[in-house]
Design an enzyme around this catalytic site. Sequence first.
Site, PDB file in Angstrom:
ATOM      1  N   ASP A  94       0.836  -1.192   0.000  1.00  0.00           N
ATOM      2  CA  ASP A  94       0.000   0.000   0.000  1.00  0.00           C
ATOM      3  C   ASP A  94       0.876   1.248   0.000  1.00  0.00           C
ATOM      4  O   ASP A  94       1.938   1.253  -0.615  1.00  0.00           O
ATOM      5  CB  ASP A  94      -0.924  -0.041   1.240  1.00  0.00           C
ATOM      6  CG  ASP A  94      -2.284   0.579   0.971  1.00  0.00           C
ATOM      7  OD1 ASP A  94      -2.347   1.825   0.921  1.00  0.00           O
ATOM      8  OD2 ASP A  94      -3.278  -0.158   0.831  1.00  0.00           O
ATOM      9  N   HIS A 125      -3.411   6.111   3.953  1.00  0.00           N
ATOM     10  CA  HIS A 125      -4.235   5.006   3.464  1.00  0.00           C
ATOM     11  C   HIS A 125      -3.761   3.650   3.977  1.00  0.00           C
ATOM     12  O   HIS A 125      -4.551   2.843   4.489  1.00  0.00           O
ATOM     13  CB  HIS A 125      -4.212   5.034   1.936  1.00  0.00           C
ATOM     14  CG  HIS A 125      -5.143   4.075   1.279  1.00  0.00           C
ATOM     15  ND1 HIS A 125      -4.778   2.785   0.954  1.00  0.00           N
ATOM     16  CD2 HIS A 125      -6.423   4.210   0.874  1.00  0.00           C
ATOM     17  CE1 HIS A 125      -5.797   2.169   0.368  1.00  0.00           C
ATOM     18  NE2 HIS A 125      -6.804   3.008   0.298  1.00  0.00           N
ATOM     19  N   SER A 324     -11.384  -0.515  -0.792  1.00  0.00           N
ATOM     20  CA  SER A 324     -10.067  -0.497  -0.153  1.00  0.00           C
ATOM     21  C   SER A 324     -10.137  -1.000   1.270  1.00  0.00           C
ATOM     22  O   SER A 324      -9.197  -1.610   1.773  1.00  0.00           O
ATOM     23  CB  SER A 324      -9.545   0.942  -0.080  1.00  0.00           C
ATOM     24  OG  SER A 324      -8.547   1.214  -0.983  1.00  0.00           O
TER      25      SER A 324
END
Length: 442
Positions: A94, A125, A324
Amino acid sequence: MRTVAALLTSAVLAVAPSALAPTAHALTPPVVDPSLLPEPARPVPPRPTVQRDACVIGSAVKPAAAQGSPLSALGIDTLWTLTRGEGQRVAVIDTGVAPHHRLGKLEGVGDYVASGDGTQDCDGHGTVVAGLIAAAPDSADGFSGVAPAATVLSVRQSSTRFGPADEPATSGFGDVDTMARAVRVAADSGATVINISVVACAEGDLADRALGAALAYAVDTKDVVVVTAAGNVGGPVRCPRQPEGQAAQWDTATVAVSPAWYDDYVLTVGSVAVDGAPSAFTLAGPWVDVAAPGEALVSLSASGGGLVDALPSAAGDAPISGTSYAAPIVSGLAALIRSRFPELTARQVMQRIETTAHRPARGWDPAVGNGVIDPVAALSSEAPTTLTEQPESLVEVTPAATGDDRARTIAVAGAGACIAVAIAAWGSSAVRRRGRGDVSPH
């Protein structure tokens, strides 16, 4: 070089037109060529990079805001007497994972964005994703990850805050080639589960065959469960929708999504809302396997303390919603299963998650696959081994609405905020969706 550009807050892979093969009207399953497997190598940026934008933190939440999280509705905490994910190593490929006092076991594996070790997260994130997998519980706020005893392995593979040094106008870094290398590194670093909450998408074929080879290596050589997000739709910098009513079959779908379209090697996850309805933003396709909560979530802040329920975007703070964030919930479940049933292979773990999901009344669905995951059933010693053994849900799953702009807006921070590449479509071929039991390469 296939780099990321014009991104929002999620980790996204963009593919330039030059990276695409000739196209026609429909998709065919991508073929895996083992000869394209990346060579083992230390993770480093493939070209010099510079930081373009300041790092983000996200919107902090009050402790009470985490109570009643969609995660609590899954009953995962009731299963911790059986397992908390001990002995499992979950790789998060990621934007990096920042150290946090509630991530007790975090290891940096490498960095393809800058000169770090993977434990730097300028986007927020990756830390949110890792928190959903393995954050330790805290009675003060009621939030925890699914498998709090698991170790998180962080590979920073992409970032919206960096860009190639020789392209001053370009922000965002990461592509399907670095993703392929990251998968190999994660598998070679002892991961038992790999979470990929980033996607590349295009209307046509994707030149990502090195990634396909890496996925096959991870699953069939290293026995790793690979979980990936389905991707999101709506908006100028997210994936386009599949043609109306044509998402269920390979010969009618036209939007390719990677890694999801390597269906024999990955468990692809769609999103559902708090009430269990399919999220309107999930990019439907013939490769979607299961669904998990993916709206109105909270998780760990990349600032090193506290929780966040939103990440900054071009349009303002965006709630933590998107495929996600549904994917790491399934990755956490995979870690629990592998801990409780260490004799199961990676493919058997993926099959168990599919066969125990709450199956839609109409059967498999292109937005939620085999249905919403059921952790209690998946961790049962009596879990069914085939889809036919599972009774269908009494509740009809309503297809995601196509005109709900609000629902699409709340997914702005999800994996589907991908750069869509519009090109001519492929010619059709009569290829049917294959089940998980078909283990032959695409």
